[in-house]
Design an enzyme around this catalytic site. Structure first.
Site, PDB file in Angstrom:
ATOM      1  N   GLY A 173     -55.396  35.080 -75.928  1.00  0.00           N
ATOM      2  CA  GLY A 173     -56.579  35.636 -75.283  1.00  0.00           C
ATOM      3  C   GLY A 173     -57.799  34.755 -75.457  1.00  0.00           C
ATOM      4  O   GLY A 173     -57.745  33.684 -76.075  1.00  0.00           O
TER       5      GLY A 173
ATOM      6  N   LYS B 153     -68.683  48.408 -78.388  1.00  0.00           N
ATOM      7  CA  LYS B 153     -68.318  49.666 -77.724  1.00  0.00           C
ATOM      8  C   LYS B 153     -67.758  50.687 -78.712  1.00  0.00           C
ATOM      9  O   LYS B 153     -67.574  51.860 -78.357  1.00  0.00           O
ATOM     10  CB  LYS B 153     -67.329  49.384 -76.603  1.00  0.00           C
ATOM     11  CG  LYS B 153     -67.952  48.585 -75.458  1.00  0.00           C
ATOM     12  CD  LYS B 153     -66.936  48.179 -74.430  1.00  0.00           C
ATOM     13  CE  LYS B 153     -67.616  47.432 -73.292  1.00  0.00           C
ATOM     14  NZ  LYS B 153     -68.302  46.195 -73.717  1.00  0.00           N
TER      15      LYS B 153
ATOM     16  N   SER C 157     -63.553  43.505 -83.587  1.00  0.00           N
ATOM     17  CA  SER C 157     -63.952  44.782 -83.008  1.00  0.00           C
ATOM     18  C   SER C 157     -64.986  44.550 -81.905  1.00  0.00           C
ATOM     19  O   SER C 157     -65.147  43.428 -81.419  1.00  0.00           O
ATOM     20  CB  SER C 157     -64.496  45.713 -84.093  1.00  0.00           C
ATOM     21  OG  SER C 157     -64.679  47.016 -83.578  1.00  0.00           O
TER      22      SER C 157
ATOM     23  N   ARG D  33     -68.662  53.275 -63.778  1.00  0.00           N
ATOM     24  CA  ARG D  33     -67.237  53.597 -63.709  1.00  0.00           C
ATOM     25  C   ARG D  33     -66.839  54.449 -64.905  1.00  0.00           C
ATOM     26  O   ARG D  33     -67.630  54.613 -65.842  1.00  0.00           O
ATOM     27  CB  ARG D  33     -66.429  52.296 -63.670  1.00  0.00           C
ATOM     28  CG  ARG D  33     -66.659  51.523 -62.389  1.00  0.00           C
ATOM     29  CD  ARG D  33     -66.447  50.049 -62.551  1.00  0.00           C
ATOM     30  NE  ARG D  33     -67.036  49.538 -63.774  1.00  0.00           N
ATOM     31  CZ  ARG D  33     -66.497  48.556 -64.469  1.00  0.00           C
ATOM     32  NH1 ARG D  33     -65.371  48.015 -64.071  1.00  0.00           N
ATOM     33  NH2 ARG D  33     -67.074  48.110 -65.552  1.00  0.00           N
TER      34      ARG D  33
END
Length: 659
Positions: free
Chosen positions: A298, A421, A418, A558
């Site tokens: 990632g 959020k 982490s 969203r």
């Protein structure tokens, strides 16, 4: 006239003219060599009369036909080499037989016989040296001219200040050659800018055919997008490559490459100076150690691996569930290792999911890593909202299982990546990451050989799923750039900063800490969108500028999104040894109280019950306040009484990537 100008004039002559000059010069050499031969023989300079003139004319009459016969005027003087010198020697040898026969063997009244022997030698020296001198003076200058003529020839469309600045940058770079300006303003036609003529648009086709133009550079920052698109269509019909370059301000500041569009630099969007790394601290913590990175393929995991490998770990274990991502990062790390003299065998790519207990147990048992950087996570907020069970399974349970293995195999340090959020979360992704933090805090508090710590940071510019790649794709498509709310703000950092923060935390940890980067002031997403548009050389289309290039469109929040992100739950963060990193004081439940509730959550996940999973997650993470109704695909499809609108949900999911 300067030497350079004279050389350029000579090089610009036709082949016929150059040959006439060479013939004339060789005729002069024939006469001069006769004069020098008389001087060497007599010891005084002879008078220029018939006694000297006739041998000179005879020399010319004999030499020039022989020189033509031997191809002395077919050779290009600037390329002359040993083959040309040999041709001169052969020509002079044949010439010598004739001249010696006339003036030495048979003899001519009043002409010393030795002149017939001396003159061919002098003529050879004059002819050969003249060729070498011409080569010396012309070759380098011709090479410069050839390089200039071989450069891509371009037209600058726009003769205003931006076009002039661009032309200056091109001259300084020596990467292109500007053969003309084109402008819509009739007052500029027939004028010149630094010796380069300005033409009307209708002259482009003739310019292209006359100068073999390959590119047209648009330097018209004030022109509307519609006008630029019209120009692009016209140029494409002529098979020209069209490049739109940024505005005058970027050119004047030296930020523009004359060969490429200026791409947005991530640091330009940060709004603060990047955090400086402490290389000694990081090197001491990972050098020679066995390091395991989950989510190695990632954005954050990959950057962690890039920085770790440069600090010479004893073993670097790359764990990722994506075959392509794992292949990509392994290939890249092998190149880095090769270029830095590092043994590539220390890099071990391992296909595995953190929720696969058997596979992860095999990995820990085989290598017993001393440090684990846990970057594996599902981080896309709307996607996790639509897939609750898998999101919590991966982010929370995957963290717990990996941490449990770290304890079992005596891993010294376990660092969780982490997110902001996790602070008073409004979505499943944030709540699952907060639960992961709480579990590690509780496990560290319970004691053991493994020290657990967490690193919390805001949005990472340029990472997969972040706004910058999305905005770039939208810009490439011609817009619009979409934001979900005009007041949405986020904290931002770069990928290298994020990786450095994680490595520093791993080096500093004593166990149980939540580390937070001082990220400055939060950034309005709509300002970020505006900056990325303008840094790409475009303008924002709005009420004040209806002819702008790119529209910014507000599409609405969203599922799970909130307007403002925070980095701290509690107050009074503590300083650390790094001036830009602080330690948060966050509450957690002791392990004996947390474990039964975690087991309950695992049962709900095993049953695939999204609603129960969400309920239990909320009972553990008491700050979790969902701000949208349930949108899990499976849960909503299984319960028709909810009146779930699949089309509306799909639209919500696909509207835009979230920050």
């Amino acid at each position: 006239m300067s030497t350079a100008v004279l050389i350029d004039w000579v090089l610009g002559l036709s082949r016929r003219a150059k040959r006439l000059i060479a013939l004339s010069f060789d005729s002069f050499c024939c006469g001069l060599s006769v004069l020098l031969a008389f001087y060497l023989r007599l010891g005084v300079w002879p008078s220029i009369d018939a006694i000297v003139a006739v041998p000179a004319l005879v020399s010319i009459a004999i030499a020039l036909p022989i020189f033509v016969l031997f191809g002395l005027y077919r050779a290009i003087f600037r390329y002359i080499g040993w083959s040309a010198i040999l041709a001169i020697i052969r020509a002079i040898a044949l010439y010598s037989f004739a001249f010696v026969a006339i003036y030495t063997i048979f003899g001519v009244a009043n002409v010393p016989r030795t002149v017939g022997l001396i003159q061919p030698i002098i003529l050879f020296l004059l002819i050969a040296s003249s060729r070498m001198i011409v080569r010396l003076f012309l070759a380098e200058r011709y090479a410069d001219l050839w390089r200039k003529n071989s450069l891509p020839r371009v037209i600058i469309y726009g003769a205003g200040s931006s076009g002039r600045q661009l032309a200056s940058a091109i001259r300084a770079s020596n990467e292109m050659k500007v053969v003309g300006f084109v402008d819509d303003d009739a007052e500029l036609w027939q004028s010149t800018i630094d010796g380069v003529p300005v033409h009307k648009p209708s002259a482009v086709e003739s310019l292209v055919s006359r100068h073999t133009v390959s590119d047209v550079l648009l330097a018209m920052p004030s022109a509307s997008r519609a006008r630029r698109n019209e120009i692009v269509r016209q140029m494409r019909e002529l098979n020209l490559e069209v490049r739109t370059l940024p505005g005058l301000l970027d050119i004047a500041r030296g930020k523009v490459s004359v060969t490429d569009l200026r791409t947005v630099q991530i640091e330009d969007l940060l709004g603060r100076p990047p955090v400086k790394p402490d290389y000694d601290l990081v090197g001491d913590s990972v050098g020679g150690a066995t390091i395991l990175v989950t989510g190695a393929g990632g954005s954050i995991g990959g950057e962690l691996c890039r920085q770790i490998i440069l600090n010479h770990p004893g073993r670097l274990l790359l764990v990722d569930s994506s075959e392509f991502n794992l292949y990509s990062i392994h290939h890249e790390l092998m190149e880095i290792a090769t270029n830095n003299g590092i043994d590539g065998e220390v890099i071990v790519p391992l296909l595995a999911s953190v929720i696969d207990d058997r596979r992860m147990t095999e990995i820990f048992a085989a290598w017993r890593p001393s440090t684990v950087f846990h970057a594996a996570a599902f981080k896309h907020v709307p996607l996790v909202e639509h897939n609750i069970v898998e999101g919590v399974r991966n982010n929370a349970i995957g963290t717990y299982e990996t941490a449990r293995l770290a304890q079992r195999y005596s891993t010294s340090r376990f660092i969780l990546i982490s997110t902001d959020k996790a602070v008073r979360p409004t979505n499943i992704m944030g709540a699952s990451k907060r639960l992961a933090e709480m579990m590690l805090q509780a496990m560290n508090d319970a004691g053991g050989a493994t020290r657990f710590s967490m690193v919390r940071f805001g949005n990472v510019l340029g990472s997969s799923g972040s706004v910058v790649p999305l905005f770039r794709r939208q810009l490439a498509a011609g817009g619009p750039v979409t934001v979900t709310h005009p007041e949405m703000t986020r904290y931002f950092m770069t990928i290298p900063e994020a990786a450095q923060l994680v490595l520093h935390a791993g080096a500093m940890t004593s166990g149980g800490e939540v580390y937070v980067l001082d990220m400055g002031e939060p950034v309005l997403i709509i300002d970020l969108a505006r900056n990325i548009i303008e840094l790409s050389g475009l303008s924002v289309r709005d009420c004040e500028n209806p002819d702008g290039d790119i529209e910014i469109r507000v599409v609405g929040l969203r599922p799970g999104e909130k307007l403002y992100e925070e980095l701290l739950i509690g107050d009074n963060p503590e300083p650390t040894s790094h001036p830009r990193i602080c330690r948060a004081n966050e509450r957690f439940e002791p392990w004996p109280q947390l474990m039964p509730r975690l087991a309950e959550l695992q049962r709900a996940i095993a049953a695939g019950d999204a609603r129960e999973t969400q309920r239990i997650l909320g009972s553990i993470v008491t700050e979790y306040r969902p701000n949208s109704p349930m949108v899990d695909w499976i849960a909503c499809a299984s319960n028709t009484s909810t009146g779930f609108d699949h089309k509306a949900a799909i639209k919500l999911a696909a509207t835009s990537a979230g920050p």
